[in-house]
Structure formats: structure tokens, C-alpha cells
Design a protein around this motif. Structure first.
Motif, PDB file in Angstrom:
ATOM      1  N   LEU A 297       7.988 110.252 -10.982  1.00  0.00           N
ATOM      2  CA  LEU A 297       7.607 109.585  -9.748  1.00  0.00           C
ATOM      3  C   LEU A 297       7.994 110.434  -8.549  1.00  0.00           C
ATOM      4  CD1 LEU A 297       8.797 105.938 -10.527  1.00  0.00           C
ATOM      5  CD2 LEU A 297       6.526 106.921 -10.849  1.00  0.00           C
ATOM      6  N   PRO A 298       7.247 110.346  -7.447  1.00  0.00           N
ATOM      7  CA  PRO A 298       7.646 111.071  -6.236  1.00  0.00           C
ATOM      8  C   PRO A 298       8.933 110.493  -5.683  1.00  0.00           C
ATOM      9  CG  PRO A 298       5.791 109.635  -5.762  1.00  0.00           C
ATOM     10  CD  PRO A 298       6.002 109.589  -7.248  1.00  0.00           C
ATOM     11  N   GLY A 299       9.733 111.349  -5.045  1.00  0.00           N
ATOM     12  CA  GLY A 299      11.010 110.897  -4.509  1.00  0.00           C
ATOM     13  C   GLY A 299      11.035 110.902  -3.008  1.00  0.00           C
ATOM     14  N   GLY A 300      11.241 112.087  -2.440  1.00  0.00           N
ATOM     15  CA  GLY A 300      11.366 112.185  -0.990  1.00  0.00           C
ATOM     16  C   GLY A 300      12.705 111.645  -0.543  1.00  0.00           C
ATOM     17  N   GLU A 301      12.726 110.922   0.579  1.00  0.00           N
ATOM     18  CA  GLU A 301      13.972 110.388   1.107  1.00  0.00           C
ATOM     19  C   GLU A 301      14.520 109.266   0.230  1.00  0.00           C
ATOM     20  OE1 GLU A 301      13.376 109.225   5.111  1.00  0.00           O
ATOM     21  OE2 GLU A 301      12.801 111.221   5.803  1.00  0.00           O
ATOM     22  N   HIS A 302      13.682 108.608  -0.501  1.00  0.00           N
ATOM     23  CA  HIS A 302      14.097 107.531  -1.389  1.00  0.00           C
ATOM     24  C   HIS A 302      13.099 107.467  -2.533  1.00  0.00           C
ATOM     25  CE1 HIS A 302      10.772 105.148   0.188  1.00  0.00           C
ATOM     26  NE2 HIS A 302      11.154 105.530   1.388  1.00  0.00           N
ATOM     27  N   ASN A 303      13.394 106.645  -3.506  1.00  0.00           N
ATOM     28  CA  ASN A 303      12.495 106.552  -4.660  1.00  0.00           C
ATOM     29  C   ASN A 303      12.039 105.118  -4.898  1.00  0.00           C
ATOM     30  OD1 ASN A 303      14.878 105.496  -5.518  1.00  0.00           O
ATOM     31  ND2 ASN A 303      15.057 106.731  -7.364  1.00  0.00           N
ATOM     32  N   ARG A 304      11.893 104.363  -3.829  1.00  0.00           N
ATOM     33  CA  ARG A 304      11.461 102.976  -3.982  1.00  0.00           C
ATOM     34  C   ARG A 304      10.018 102.921  -4.486  1.00  0.00           C
ATOM     35  NH1 ARG A 304      14.888 102.158   0.502  1.00  0.00           N
ATOM     36  NH2 ARG A 304      13.233 102.596   2.009  1.00  0.00           N
ATOM     37  N   VAL A 305       9.786 101.989  -5.388  1.00  0.00           N
ATOM     38  CA  VAL A 305       8.463 101.768  -5.962  1.00  0.00           C
ATOM     39  C   VAL A 305       8.038 100.348  -5.629  1.00  0.00           C
ATOM     40  CG1 VAL A 305       7.150 101.577  -8.108  1.00  0.00           C
ATOM     41  CG2 VAL A 305       8.846 103.399  -7.838  1.00  0.00           C
ATOM     42  N   ALA A 306       6.789 100.179  -5.202  1.00  0.00           N
ATOM     43  CA  ALA A 306       6.247  98.847  -4.928  1.00  0.00           C
ATOM     44  C   ALA A 306       4.993  98.651  -5.747  1.00  0.00           C
ATOM     45  CB  ALA A 306       5.949  98.675  -3.439  1.00  0.00           C
ATOM     46  N   ALA A 307       4.710  97.406  -6.064  1.00  0.00           N
ATOM     47  CA  ALA A 307       3.528  97.094  -6.877  1.00  0.00           C
ATOM     48  C   ALA A 307       2.853  95.831  -6.351  1.00  0.00           C
ATOM     49  CB  ALA A 307       3.919  96.910  -8.336  1.00  0.00           C
ATOM     50  N   VAL A 308       1.534  95.839  -6.434  1.00  0.00           N
ATOM     51  CA  VAL A 308       0.732  94.657  -6.116  1.00  0.00           C
ATOM     52  C   VAL A 308      -0.097  94.355  -7.359  1.00  0.00           C
ATOM     53  CG1 VAL A 308      -0.976  93.624  -4.587  1.00  0.00           C
ATOM     54  CG2 VAL A 308       0.620  95.332  -3.679  1.00  0.00           C
ATOM     55  N   PHE A 309       0.089  93.167  -7.899  1.00  0.00           N
ATOM     56  CA  PHE A 309      -0.566  92.803  -9.148  1.00  0.00           C
ATOM     57  C   PHE A 309      -1.803  91.937  -8.889  1.00  0.00           C
ATOM     58  CE2 PHE A 309       3.957  93.418 -10.169  1.00  0.00           C
ATOM     59  CZ  PHE A 309       3.839  94.411 -11.131  1.00  0.00           C
ATOM     60  N   GLN A 310      -2.477  91.566  -9.959  1.00  0.00           N
ATOM     61  CA  GLN A 310      -3.672  90.736  -9.841  1.00  0.00           C
ATOM     62  C   GLN A 310      -3.337  89.355  -9.292  1.00  0.00           C
ATOM     63  OE1 GLN A 310      -5.824  90.701 -13.559  1.00  0.00           O
ATOM     64  NE2 GLN A 310      -5.905  92.936 -13.691  1.00  0.00           N
ATOM     65  N   GLU A 311      -2.150  88.854  -9.596  1.00  0.00           N
ATOM     66  CA  GLU A 311      -1.687  87.580  -9.052  1.00  0.00           C
ATOM     67  C   GLU A 311      -0.614  87.849  -8.000  1.00  0.00           C
ATOM     68  OE1 GLU A 311      -3.041  84.703  -9.574  1.00  0.00           O
ATOM     69  OE2 GLU A 311      -4.443  85.593 -11.011  1.00  0.00           O
ATOM     70  N   PRO A 312      -0.603  87.111  -6.894  1.00  0.00           N
ATOM     71  CA  PRO A 312       0.355  87.384  -5.810  1.00  0.00           C
ATOM     72  C   PRO A 312       1.816  87.177  -6.192  1.00  0.00           C
ATOM     73  CG  PRO A 312      -1.471  86.033  -5.022  1.00  0.00           C
ATOM     74  CD  PRO A 312      -1.599  86.084  -6.510  1.00  0.00           C
ATOM     75  N   THR A 313       2.106  86.282  -7.161  1.00  0.00           N
ATOM     76  CA  THR A 313       3.469  85.994  -7.628  1.00  0.00           C
ATOM     77  C   THR A 313       4.442  85.750  -6.474  1.00  0.00           C
ATOM     78  OG1 THR A 313       4.010  88.375  -7.810  1.00  0.00           O
ATOM     79  CG2 THR A 313       3.162  87.286  -9.790  1.00  0.00           C
ATOM     80  N   LEU A 314       4.120  84.780  -5.641  1.00  0.00           N
ATOM     81  CA  LEU A 314       4.992  84.395  -4.533  1.00  0.00           C
ATOM     82  C   LEU A 314       5.886  83.232  -4.968  1.00  0.00           C
ATOM     83  CD1 LEU A 314       2.340  84.403  -1.653  1.00  0.00           C
ATOM     84  CD2 LEU A 314       3.853  86.275  -2.356  1.00  0.00           C
ATOM     85  N   LEU A 315       7.095  83.179  -4.431  1.00  0.00           N
ATOM     86  CA  LEU A 315       7.996  82.075  -4.721  1.00  0.00           C
ATOM     87  C   LEU A 315       7.537  80.847  -3.937  1.00  0.00           C
ATOM     88  CD1 LEU A 315      11.438  83.922  -4.556  1.00  0.00           C
ATOM     89  CD2 LEU A 315      10.092  83.349  -6.584  1.00  0.00           C
ATOM     90  N   PRO A 316       7.196  79.748  -4.603  1.00  0.00           N
ATOM     91  CA  PRO A 316       6.599  78.602  -3.898  1.00  0.00           C
ATOM     92  C   PRO A 316       7.556  77.897  -2.947  1.00  0.00           C
ATOM     93  CG  PRO A 316       7.014  78.072  -6.211  1.00  0.00           C
ATOM     94  CD  PRO A 316       7.263  79.535  -6.061  1.00  0.00           C
ATOM     95  N   TRP A 317       8.870  78.058  -3.145  1.00  0.00           N
ATOM     96  CA  TRP A 317       9.843  77.366  -2.288  1.00  0.00           C
ATOM     97  C   TRP A 317      10.310  78.237  -1.107  1.00  0.00           C
ATOM     98  CZ3 TRP A 317      10.591  78.891  -7.329  1.00  0.00           C
ATOM     99  CH2 TRP A 317      11.468  79.943  -7.533  1.00  0.00           C
ATOM    100  N   ARG A 318       9.684  79.389  -0.959  1.00  0.00           N
ATOM    101  CA  ARG A 318      10.015  80.291   0.155  1.00  0.00           C
ATOM    102  C   ARG A 318       8.802  80.434   1.079  1.00  0.00           C
ATOM    103  NH1 ARG A 318      15.520  81.794   0.591  1.00  0.00           N
ATOM    104  NH2 ARG A 318      16.367  82.055  -1.517  1.00  0.00           N
ATOM    105  N   THR A 319       9.062  80.613   2.368  1.00  0.00           N
ATOM    106  CA  THR A 319       7.967  80.823   3.311  1.00  0.00           C
ATOM    107  C   THR A 319       7.380  82.218   3.139  1.00  0.00           C
ATOM    108  OG1 THR A 319       9.383  81.752   5.035  1.00  0.00           O
ATOM    109  CG2 THR A 319       9.138  79.339   5.000  1.00  0.00           C
ATOM    110  N   VAL A 320       6.273  82.461   3.826  1.00  0.00           N
ATOM    111  CA  VAL A 320       5.636  83.780   3.795  1.00  0.00           C
ATOM    112  C   VAL A 320       6.646  84.856   4.175  1.00  0.00           C
ATOM    113  CG1 VAL A 320       3.988  85.249   5.027  1.00  0.00           C
ATOM    114  CG2 VAL A 320       3.266  83.006   4.172  1.00  0.00           C
ATOM    115  N   GLU A 321       7.322  84.670   5.297  1.00  0.00           N
ATOM    116  CA  GLU A 321       8.260  85.708   5.745  1.00  0.00           C
ATOM    117  C   GLU A 321       9.438  85.849   4.789  1.00  0.00           C
ATOM    118  OE1 GLU A 321      10.382  87.529   9.683  1.00  0.00           O
ATOM    119  OE2 GLU A 321       9.175  85.710   9.849  1.00  0.00           O
ATOM    120  N   GLU A 322       9.934  84.743   4.256  1.00  0.00           N
ATOM    121  CA  GLU A 322      11.052  84.821   3.313  1.00  0.00           C
ATOM    122  C   GLU A 322      10.634  85.543   2.039  1.00  0.00           C
ATOM    123  OE1 GLU A 322      13.422  80.717   4.604  1.00  0.00           O
ATOM    124  OE2 GLU A 322      11.927  80.683   2.991  1.00  0.00           O
TER     125      GLU A 322
END
Length: 246
Positions: free
Chosen positions: A73-98
Motif C-alpha cells: 500500500l502507498p504510505g507517504g506521511e501516513h498509511n491510513r486506508v479508507a473504504a466505501v462499500f456497496q452498503e453505507p454501514t452507518l450506525l443507526p443510533w448516531r447522527t450523520v456528523e457523529e
């Protein structure tokens, strides 16, 4: 050899990935799969159904460990990886910002996200809960959550699948807007040729199972010049080159 100071590309060398089907049959999903995604490049992984596109992403995300080969994986200043899946997988008891801020490392928990919310059209929805969102809006939140982490590499697994074409098209433009403002190395799985031509710098085309690279289609034209006529011409060129795959 990588130039001094340059950020390494995403490098994939999967010799083989097999799994056992529900009937107990051994199936080879990937075989001799090798490709690179350059730093800051948006690439699409495209191929017929069942060719191993999502399996490849799962390997890169560390969700599939039983394979032979390697990846970097590319590194650079950090090696954080993010993913967006077919389903949003949001926590229903948390707001959008949370939901978005929960994904942030401690060093970014207090980051000003106003511009990100504005770009994705979420400014007035920060206090809403997932049950109050349409699927299209929930997908925007998933995009915001991924970009907020300032990842070194972003993986997207058909994030607009199951949406009507009008909503999907609007989200593609939003994705381009936020990625252009926060460019990062990105690899997106899609089965949609037009989507790949619209979004990517390069399309990595996989063969039918077992998946390996059939070829690469470079889209060198800047995105602002990809008008409907140009897209039609690009689509024709693509299909002429890969008619036997798709």
C-alpha cells in the motif's frame, strides 16, 4: 526504482487466491494478478461478474488473508486506508456528523469538516439520523466518512450500485468534486464501463475467472473535457479493445 522522496504506488502481486464453494469444490478466483496504481491516481478495476474484483479489494483491505502473493500500500506521511462499500454501514443510533467523526483518528477528531459537508451537500443534514436519509444521501455520508480520514489510499467497491441512474450520476460528480479537492490514490471496483470512463485515469480490465489483468485502458483526457460526445467515443474505443472480455 522509486525516485527519492516519491510516494510508492499501490502495488498488487497476487499469485493465487482460491476458495471452496458451498458444494465443496475448489474455485480459483485470482491467478497471477499484477498491477500498479500510481500515487494520486484514480483507477478502476473492471471486468465481468465473478472475475474477482471484490475479492481483490478484500485482500487489499486485509479481509482476506488466505492467498499467495503480496501487495504494497502507498504510505507517504501516513498509511491510513479508507473504504466505501456497496452498503453505507452507518450506525443507526448516531447522527450523520457523529458517524463521520467516529471514523477519525484522535489527531483529526476536531477537524473542521465544513467544506467537506458543503461539497457533498450534507451541510443541513449533520444532525439527522440514518433512518431519516434516503439511500443516496446515506451513500454521500459514507463518502464523507472515507474522505474525512485523509487516507493514503481509498478503496471503493461499487459504491453506487442499486441506485437509479440519475442519483448515481449525481453521486459520481460529487465523488469527483471531493476527490479533486482532496486527491488521494484511489481504486474503485465497478462493472459499469461508462462510470469507469467518467471517473478514472486508468481502467484495469480483468479477465473472466480466474481473474488476471487482461489489459489497461488509459483515459488521458482531463475530466472537464469528457463531454457526452467524447464519452461516446471513449466507450467505442474501449469496447473495440476489450470486446472479448465484456
Amino acid at each position: 526504482m522509486q525516485p527519492v522522496g516519491a510516494v510508492a504506488p499501490l502495488r498488487v502481486d497476487i499469485a493465487e487466491k482460491t476458495f471452496r464453494s458451498a458444494q465443496g469444490v475448489s474455485v480459483t478466483a485470482l491467478k497471477d494478478l499484477s498491477f500498479e496504481v500510481r500515487h494520486g491516481e484514480f483507477a478502476c478495476l473492471l471486468g465481468p461478474s465473478g472475475c474477482g474484483k471484490t475479492t481483490t479489494l478484500r485482500i487489499l483491505l486485509g479481509l482476506e488473508k488466505d492467498f499467495t502473493g503480496s501487495f504494497r500500500l502507498p504510505g507517504g506521511e501516513h498509511n491510513r486506508v479508507a473504504a466505501v462499500f456497496q452498503e453505507p454501514t452507518l450506525l443507526p443510533w448516531r447522527t450523520v456528523e457523529e458517524n463521520i467523526r467516529l471514523a477519525l483518528p484522535k489527531s483529526l477528531r476536531q477537524t473542521d469538516l465544513d467544506s467537506l459537508f458543503q461539497t457533498l451537500g450534507l451541510s443541513t443534514m449533520r444532525s439527522l439520523y440514518p433512518s431519516e436519509l434516503s439511500l443516496g444521501l446515506a451513500r454521500r455520508v459514507a463518502l464523507a466518512r472515507a474522505f474525512a480520514t485523509e487516507p493514503a489510499v481509498l478503496f471503493l467497491d461499487e459504491p453506487f450500485v442499486s441506485l437509479d441512474e440519475q442519483t448515481a450520476e449525481r453521486l459520481r460528480y460529487l465523488l469527483l468534486s471531493v476527490w479533486s479537492a482532496r486527491p488521494t490514490t484511489a481504486l474503485m471496483v465497478t462493472h459499469n464501463v461508462r462510470e469507469a470512463l467518467m471517473l478514472s485515469d486508468r481502467i484495469i480490465v480483468l479477465s473472466p475467472r480466474p481473474g488476471h489483468v487482461r489489459g489497461v485502458f488509459d483515459v488521458r483526457l482531463p475530466r472537464q473535457y469528457r463531454n457526452p460526445q467524447v464519452m461516446s467515443d471513449l466507450g467505442r474505443s474501449f469496447r473495440e479493445k476489450f470486446a472479448d472480455v465484456l
